[in-house]
Scaffold this motif. Structure first.
Motif, short mmCIF file in Angstrom:
data_model
loop_
_atom_site.label_atom_id
_atom_site.label_comp_id
_atom_site.label_asym_id
_atom_site.label_seq_id
_atom_site.Cartn_x
_atom_site.Cartn_y
_atom_site.Cartn_z
N HIS A 77 10.41 5.86 -2.15
CA HIS A 77 10.98 6.02 -3.33
C HIS A 77 10.47 5.07 -4.61
CE1 HIS A 77 14.12 8.92 -2.25
NE2 HIS A 77 14.19 8.33 -1.19
N GLY A 78 9.28 4.94 -4.34
CA GLY A 78 8.39 3.81 -5.25
C GLY A 78 8.64 2.43 -4.53
N GLY A 79 9.82 2.02 -4.40
CA GLY A 79 10.25 0.75 -3.89
C GLY A 79 9.30 -0.26 -3.97
N SER A 80 8.90 -1.07 -2.86
CA SER A 80 7.83 -2.18 -3.02
C SER A 80 6.38 -1.75 -3.13
CB SER A 80 7.95 -2.78 -1.44
OG SER A 80 7.52 -2.04 -0.47
N GLU A 139 2.72 8.71 -4.44
CA GLU A 139 3.21 7.58 -3.54
C GLU A 139 2.75 7.57 -2.28
OE1 GLU A 139 8.01 6.55 -3.16
OE2 GLU A 139 7.48 8.33 -1.70
N TYR A 140 2.19 8.77 -1.65
CA TYR A 140 1.27 8.59 -0.47
C TYR A 140 0.02 7.72 -0.71
CZ TYR A 140 -1.05 10.12 3.83
OH TYR A 140 -1.33 10.15 5.22
N ARG A 141 -0.56 7.89 -1.81
CA ARG A 141 -1.79 7.32 -1.80
C ARG A 141 -1.47 5.74 -2.19
NH1 ARG A 141 -2.57 11.74 -5.33
NH2 ARG A 141 -2.28 10.52 -7.21
N ALA A 142 -0.55 5.53 -2.72
CA ALA A 142 0.00 4.05 -3.08
C ALA A 142 0.02 3.28 -1.80
CB ALA A 142 1.19 3.96 -4.10
N TYR A 143 0.93 4.36 -0.83
CA TYR A 143 1.02 3.57 0.35
C TYR A 143 -0.27 3.45 1.36
CZ TYR A 143 3.50 2.70 5.15
OH TYR A 143 3.78 2.31 6.08
N GLU A 144 -1.13 4.11 1.15
CA GLU A 144 -2.36 4.25 2.00
C GLU A 144 -2.98 3.47 1.52
OE1 GLU A 144 -4.87 7.88 3.83
OE2 GLU A 144 -4.96 7.74 1.30
N SER A 145 -3.21 2.81 0.09
CA SER A 145 -4.00 1.96 -0.47
C SER A 145 -3.44 0.31 -0.42
CB SER A 145 -4.44 2.26 -1.88
OG SER A 145 -3.45 2.14 -2.76
N LYS A 146 -2.05 0.40 -0.45
CA LYS A 146 -1.65 -0.96 -0.76
C LYS A 146 -1.12 -1.44 0.78
CE LYS A 146 -0.15 -0.31 -5.47
NZ LYS A 146 1.11 -0.57 -6.41
N HIS A 174 12.80 -14.15 5.52
CA HIS A 174 13.62 -15.15 5.02
C HIS A 174 13.08 -16.45 4.68
CE1 HIS A 174 16.89 -12.93 7.75
NE2 HIS A 174 16.79 -12.38 6.48
N SER A 175 11.92 -16.34 4.91
CA SER A 175 11.11 -17.91 4.82
C SER A 175 10.24 -17.70 3.63
CB SER A 175 10.35 -18.36 6.00
OG SER A 175 9.25 -17.31 6.31
N LYS A 176 9.62 -16.48 3.34
CA LYS A 176 8.69 -16.47 2.32
C LYS A 176 8.88 -15.33 1.00
CE LYS A 176 4.67 -17.57 5.39
NZ LYS A 176 3.39 -17.06 5.74
N ALA A 177 9.82 -14.49 1.27
CA ALA A 177 10.02 -13.51 0.31
C ALA A 177 10.45 -13.94 -1.00
CB ALA A 177 10.64 -12.38 0.70
N PRO A 178 9.91 -13.71 -2.41
CA PRO A 178 10.47 -13.94 -3.39
C PRO A 178 11.77 -13.33 -3.77
CG PRO A 178 8.69 -12.66 -3.69
CD PRO A 178 8.85 -12.83 -2.31
N THR A 179 12.50 -13.80 -4.80
CA THR A 179 13.57 -13.17 -5.50
C THR A 179 13.04 -12.19 -6.45
OG1 THR A 179 14.96 -15.07 -5.12
CG2 THR A 179 15.64 -13.52 -6.87
N ARG A 180 13.51 -11.08 -6.48
CA ARG A 180 12.95 -9.98 -7.44
C ARG A 180 14.10 -9.13 -8.14
NH1 ARG A 180 12.51 -5.45 -3.33
NH2 ARG A 180 11.59 -4.02 -4.86
N THR A 181 13.62 -8.59 -9.13
CA THR A 181 14.67 -8.00 -9.74
C THR A 181 14.50 -6.43 -9.45
OG1 THR A 181 12.90 -7.42 -11.48
CG2 THR A 181 14.38 -9.24 -11.89
N GLY A 182 13.88 -6.07 -8.51
CA GLY A 182 14.16 -4.58 -7.91
C GLY A 182 13.19 -3.56 -8.26
N THR A 183 13.12 -2.78 -7.30
CA THR A 183 12.12 -1.56 -7.51
C THR A 183 12.49 -0.37 -6.82
OG1 THR A 183 10.90 -2.13 -5.49
CG2 THR A 183 10.10 -3.22 -7.46
N GLU A 184 13.84 -0.30 -6.45
CA GLU A 184 14.27 0.76 -5.72
C GLU A 184 14.57 1.97 -6.84
OE1 GLU A 184 16.75 -1.25 -2.11
OE2 GLU A 184 17.79 -0.96 -4.25
#
Length: 412
Positions: A129-132, A166-173, A402-412
Motif C-alpha cells: 500500500h505504498g508503505g516503505s 507499486e509493482y514497478r517500485a517494488y521491482e526497482s527498489k 532494532h539496531s539500525k532503522a531510523p525513526t520515521r513519520t510513516g508511509t502507511e
C-alpha cells in the motif's frame, strides 16, 4: 465457492484512510464468499470517525476486530507487541495472515513464520500500500528499509500490489519478486457509481484526506493563496480530514489571511463530503492507488489530482490533465482553470467515469486476492532444514530493525 473456507486474518497498523477502507471492503467480500475473517489493528490511532467504522465492521466478521498498541516508528517495543499479537493469532488458528502496510507486513510475516516453524500451515501475504516504497533508495533510511524488504521476501508466500506503479517500485527498489505476485486494483461497490449532486452552498474546492504533508494539504492551501495573489480569484474551500498536523495547517490558513474562505470540517464520509464542493483536489506527493480518487471519479465529481503512484492508471486517456506533484504553480493553474470553466470540468468528470466499474470492482478485487491465497497454499510444506533457515533469517532481520532503522513519520 469451490475451495474450502479459509480462516483469514488481516493485520494493519493504522485503521485510517484508504488502507483501512481496502481491508474492510476485502474482509466483508471474503466473508460473503464463506470465509471466516478477522482484522487486527492499532488501538492508539484514529478518532471517533474510525471508532464508528470499526464498530460497524466488527460484528460482521466471524473473527472480529482486535486492537493492540502498535507504534508507527520501529522500536524495541515491537518485540513486546509481536509477542502479544503472536499469542492472540496463535489461538485464532489462521490459514492466512495478510499484512497491509510496512508494519502490518512485518507482523504478519514474522508471526506467520513462527507458526510455520511450529508445524502450522499458514500462508503469509504482504501488500505494501505504498508503505516503505515511498522512500528514496539513495538515502540511508531507504537503503535500510529496502534491505529489510528484500530479507522479508524470503519468508513471504505471496505479494499483492494495488497498482502497476507499486509493482514497478517494488521491482526497482527492492527486488524482482521470486514468489507469486499479483497486481489487484482497489474496488468500489456498485452503489458508489451513482452521481452525487452538489449542495446549493457547495464550496468551490475541497481537499479530503489525512492531514499530513504526504497528502499535500499544505500545497492546497498555498495554491488557494496563489489563486488570490496571482489570478485575482477568491474561491471558497473546505478541508476534510484529521491528523496530528491539523494545527499547523490551520495556522497556515490564518497566516495567509484565508480564514474567511477556508473551513476545516473534520473527517466525513467521502460521498457526504462530495456534496459540499464543485471540485475535489488531491494534491498528493506520493500515492499507491488512492481510494479517494476512485470514489471521486465514480461519483462524477470534477477532480484535480497529481501525477503520482497509480493515479494515471485510474485517469487513463485523461492522464494528461494530471498536475505535477509538489508544484504549487501547476496546481494553482489547474484550479484557476476549473474555477473559471466549471462546465468543462463537469464534462471531463462524466467521461472519466466510463468503464471504471468494470476494472475497479470490489468483488473482482476479493476474488483475485483470495485466489492468490489458494494458489500459494497449493505448495508443499517446507522441510525441517528450510524452516531452520527461515528462523535464522528472521533473527538477522530483527537485529537489523532494532539496531539500525531510523525513526520515521510513516508511509502507511
Amino acid at each position: 465457492m469451490t475451495a474450502a473456507p479459509l480462516r483469514i486474518i488481516h493485520i494493519v497498523r493504522a485503521p485510517i484512510g484508504g488502507i483501512f477502507r481496502h481491508i474492510a471492503d476485502l474482509a466483508l467480500a471474503q466473508t460473503r464468499a464463506g470465509h471466516r475473517v478477522g482484522v487486527i489493528c492499532d488501538s492508539t490511532t484514529g478518532g471517533s470517525f474510525e471508532e464508528e467504522a470499526i464498530a460497524r465492521l466488527a460484528p460482521q466478521l466471524a473473527l472480529g476486530v482486535t486492537r493492540f498498541p502498535m507504534r508507527r516508528q520501529v522500536t524495541v517495543g515491537d518485540a513486546r507487541a509481536a509477542l502479544s499479537l503472536y499469542r492472540h493469532i496463535r489461538d485464532l488458528d489462521p490459514d492466512v495472515l495478510h499484512g497491509h502496510g510496512a508494519k502490518g507486513g512485518v507482523f504478519a510475516r514474522t508471526i506467520g513464520t513462527l507458526l510455520r516453524l511450529r508445524g502450522r500451515k499458514v500462508t503469509r501475504i504482504y501488500c505494501p500500500h505504498g508503505g516503505s516504497l515511498h522512500y528514496d533508495p539513495a538515502r540511508l533510511e531507504g537503503k535500510i528499509y529496502f534491505a529489510l524488504e528484500r530479507l522479508q521476501q524470503r519468508f513471504t508466500d505471496g505479494l499483492v500490489f494495488v497498482s502497476d506503479y507499486e509493482y514497478r517500485a517494488y521491482e526497482s527498489k527492492v527486488a524482482r519478486p521470486k514468489i507469486p505476485a499479483r497486481v489487484v486494483y482497489n474496488g468500489l461497490a456498485p452503489e458508489e457509481f451513482a452521481a452525487v449532486p452538489q449542495d446549493d452552498d457547495a464550496a468551490d474546492f475541497l481537499f479530503i484526506g489525512m492531514l499530513r504533508d504526504l497528502k499535500g494539504p499544505d500545497l492546497f492551501i498555498r495554491a488557494l493563496r496563489d489563486l488570490d495573489a496571482v489570478y485575482g480569484l477568491a474561491p471558497r474551500a473546505h478541508i476534510v480530514g484529521e491528523g496530528e498536523d491539523r494545527p499547523r495547517y490551520e495556522k497556515m490558513v490564518r497566516d495567509y489571511g484565508l480564514q474567511d474562505r477556508v473551513t476545516f470540517l473534520g473527517a466525513l464520509p467521502a460521498r457526504e463530503a462530495f456534496r459540499k464542493t464543485h471540485c475535489v483536489v488531491v494534491p498528493s506527493r506520493a500515492e499507491a492507488m488512492p481510494y479517494i480518487v476512485l470514489e471521486t471519479v465514480a461519483a462524477q465529481v470534477p477532480l484535480i489530482a497529481t501525477r503520482v503512484g497509480g493515479i494515471p492508471e485510474i485517469f487513463g486517456r485523461y492522464a494528461h490533465h494530471l498536475v505535477t506533484p509538489n508544484d504549487v504553480g501547476d496546481l494553482a493553474s489547474a484550479m484557476a482553470a476549473a474555477f473559471t470553466d466549471p462546465d468543462a470540468m463537469r464534462r471531463r468528470a462524466e467521461g472519466q467515469r466510463h468503464c471504471l466499474s468494470e476494472t475497479f470492482n470490489v468483488e473482482l478485487m476479493s476474488d483475485r486476492i483470495t485466489s492468490l491465497y489458494q494458489d500459494t497454499r497449493g505448495g508443499k510444506r517446507k522441510s525441517q532444514d528450510s524452516r531452520k533457515t527461515e528462523a535464522a533469517e528472521m533473527t538477522a532481520g530483527a537485529v537489523l530493525v532494532h539496531s539500525k532503522a531510523p525513526t520515521r513519520t510513516g508511509t502507511e
